[in-house]
Design a protein around this motif. Structure first.
Motif, PDB file in Angstrom:
ATOM      1  N   GLN A  11       4.098   8.798  -9.694  1.00  0.00           N
ATOM      2  CA  GLN A  11       4.114  10.155  -9.123  1.00  0.00           C
ATOM      3  C   GLN A  11       5.365  10.974  -9.392  1.00  0.00           C
ATOM      4  O   GLN A  11       5.293  12.123  -9.804  1.00  0.00           O
ATOM      5  CB  GLN A  11       3.879  10.117  -7.620  1.00  0.00           C
TER       6      GLN A  11
ATOM      7  N   HIS B  29      -3.057   1.696  -6.003  1.00  0.00           N
ATOM      8  CA  HIS B  29      -4.113   1.982  -5.044  1.00  0.00           C
ATOM      9  C   HIS B  29      -5.450   1.510  -5.598  1.00  0.00           C
ATOM     10  O   HIS B  29      -5.609   1.255  -6.809  1.00  0.00           O
ATOM     11  CB  HIS B  29      -4.136   3.463  -4.623  1.00  0.00           C
TER      12      HIS B  29
ATOM     13  N   VAL C 278      -2.193   2.734 -15.681  1.00  0.00           N
ATOM     14  CA  VAL C 278      -1.205   3.632 -15.074  1.00  0.00           C
ATOM     15  C   VAL C 278      -1.607   5.061 -15.438  1.00  0.00           C
ATOM     16  O   VAL C 278      -2.024   5.320 -16.566  1.00  0.00           O
ATOM     17  CB  VAL C 278       0.217   3.350 -15.615  1.00  0.00           C
TER      18      VAL C 278
ATOM     19  N   TYR D 185      -0.435   4.652  -9.845  1.00  0.00           N
ATOM     20  CA  TYR D 185      -0.164   6.084  -9.906  1.00  0.00           C
ATOM     21  C   TYR D 185       1.342   6.295  -9.985  1.00  0.00           C
ATOM     22  O   TYR D 185       2.082   5.904  -9.070  1.00  0.00           O
ATOM     23  CB  TYR D 185      -0.741   6.755  -8.660  1.00  0.00           C
TER      24      TYR D 185
ATOM     25  N   HIS E 146       8.815   6.864  -8.961  1.00  0.00           N
ATOM     26  CA  HIS E 146       8.099   6.230  -7.840  1.00  0.00           C
ATOM     27  C   HIS E 146       6.689   5.921  -8.302  1.00  0.00           C
ATOM     28  O   HIS E 146       6.100   6.686  -9.071  1.00  0.00           O
ATOM     29  CB  HIS E 146       8.048   7.182  -6.637  1.00  0.00           C
TER      30      HIS E 146
ATOM     31  N   LEU F 298       2.756   3.862  -7.159  1.00  0.00           N
ATOM     32  CA  LEU F 298       1.896   3.357  -6.081  1.00  0.00           C
ATOM     33  C   LEU F 298       0.707   2.640  -6.700  1.00  0.00           C
ATOM     34  O   LEU F 298       0.061   3.174  -7.605  1.00  0.00           O
ATOM     35  CB  LEU F 298       1.375   4.562  -5.269  1.00  0.00           C
TER      36      LEU F 298
ATOM     37  N   HIS G 260       0.817  -1.216   0.000  1.00  0.00           N
ATOM     38  CA  HIS G 260       0.000   0.000   0.000  1.00  0.00           C
ATOM     39  C   HIS G 260       0.849   1.263   0.000  1.00  0.00           C
ATOM     40  O   HIS G 260       0.343   2.355   0.285  1.00  0.00           O
ATOM     41  CB  HIS G 260      -0.949   0.007   1.205  1.00  0.00           C
ATOM     42  N   ASP G 261       2.142   1.091  -0.243  1.00  0.00           N
ATOM     43  CA  ASP G 261       3.009   2.264  -0.301  1.00  0.00           C
ATOM     44  C   ASP G 261       3.810   2.228  -1.614  1.00  0.00           C
ATOM     45  O   ASP G 261       3.687   1.290  -2.406  1.00  0.00           O
ATOM     46  CB  ASP G 261       3.939   2.306   0.920  1.00  0.00           C
ATOM     47  N   TYR G 262       4.596   3.243  -1.832  1.00  0.00           N
ATOM     48  CA  TYR G 262       5.314   3.419  -3.095  1.00  0.00           C
ATOM     49  C   TYR G 262       6.452   2.421  -3.260  1.00  0.00           C
ATOM     50  O   TYR G 262       7.049   1.971  -2.274  1.00  0.00           O
ATOM     51  CB  TYR G 262       5.897   4.827  -3.173  1.00  0.00           C
TER      52      TYR G 262
END
Lengths: 152, 152, 152, 152
Positions: D85, D72, D118, D83, D68, D70, D50-52
């Protein structure tokens, strides 16, 4: 009763000025001097082919809206192009199709002049205007740049 | 050697045409007929105050770029306004400041004519152009709409 | 009678589905299968901190609107960020402040979670939505890109 | 010599930090505290779904760029969405295809995770970035709004 679009006429000055003042107030320029309106009206009535002409939406003698347009040269199109600059409907006359009728009036004037191409610009966030423009016009990907000038 | 911006001259036609053809190819209009260029060049040289004028960027006789501009009436500004329409630099002359020099040339011409306001439009995704325009101009929130016409 | 914003509850399914179907119809996706709604509602009710939660606008038992939101990690902000994704008001309930109340409800939920940052995206030409968003949010200069996928 | 895109590794911290600092300087946030980088790097290495996660472009041990991403949840797509970022290439490594390779690396990671969708956002005036994004991505009409917060 119905709305008629017709050329601006000499007797329209007071009503035209009230509408044009409302238009400028919308663009955060309220309270322009009387001279601005005197000169503008005189230009619109002069019939100069290199200056603006005006149309108004008339409902039984009451003016509900105005539009100004200019034919100017264009490098790509020998017949020139028509710039629709000022479009305004009285706030209490919204929803009667005044804006659409005025734009159609400019289209008709452009056809009559043999200059069918018409364009205008609007602020990206003029949502109410764009709801109409998306129906009667085509958004282009062109955005406008200005020369930076202190006094503007 | 340096780049000079000067008014388009009668002897520039061949080089001007090559540049203007490159400009139209950029906008997906390659191969315009010779007549288009003949008439355009004649108009630019005619000195008509209601038609376009041209400037070129000249490096020792080689033309590196062109720009066309038009003064036209404006309802808000009695002195009129200047529309910068066609700006192009030869692809192999990029990075020499040709575009900037040509825009500055139009600013100078506008000042000389007493019409300091200059504007232009560009496609939102003309990234290379906008890198320059953001430095020498001001982006406005105005976007352009066209009358829908089958033939355009 | 007044509108209350409250968390989605188990008994809301039929009204929630009618609203969410209207939302998807607005985005040109009418007639999604029942399974889509069953799974979506179950997810909203599951209380998973990594999945969406929902709020509804309730007027005496009639649901006038819905909003879904998700907390997710963010590289810049250790506390994470809140993504407001689906916002919809029943067409016959427009003008009652339903959209504003639902966004405010998400702001309040974000504050309660210690994740005050909230963002959403909208189509540039969603004029009616943007009239509200400009009042209760801040437009950013960020635009969204997608990976090109045939099936989307 | 060639550029390889690979997952961020424990030994990359110093080079990763130099690149990520450059990225934040581009967005007018220079000089972030060491703690920001320590926590960010630890999160990227923790393997939390649940994190990058991070990818780097590696040319013989020199890191030329980072990205980076993620995964979600998404209300419309049960498999979720990815995502992208933070994307950055060292200024002296531009023109080597680093940005394109990093985005492709995220596409590949998304495919491997069964989450092919993406997306990313970018400032409308990030011309250099958009030249790349228009080739490898699809611009959408979505624009981003933020909750107004004094501290942002």
């Amino acid at each position: 009763m119905s709305v008629t679009v017709r050329p601006l006429a000499q007797g329209d000055k007071a009503q035209w000025q009230a509408l044009y003042d409302g238009y400028h107030a919308f663009y955060d320029r309220p309270g322009l001097p009387q001279d601005f309106f005197d000169r503008g009206f005189a230009r619109l009535m002069a019939g100069d082919p290199h200056d603006y002409a005006g149309l108004v939406a008339d409902e039984d003698g009451r003016l509900l809206g105005l539009v100004h347009y200019l034919f100017h040269a264009h490098m790509w199109f020998p017949e020139g192009i028509c710039y629709l600059q000022d479009l305004f409907a009285a706030p209490d006359a919204r929803g009667k199709g005044v804006g659409r009728a005025l734009i159609q009036g400019v289209y008709d004037a452009a056809d009559a002049a043999g200059v069918p191409r018409v364009y205008w610009t609007t602020q990206e966030f003029n949502y109410a205007g764009r709801m109409l423009y998306d129906r009667i016009g085509e958004r282009t990907p062109f955005i406008k740049y200005n020369r930076p000038l202190d006094e503007i």
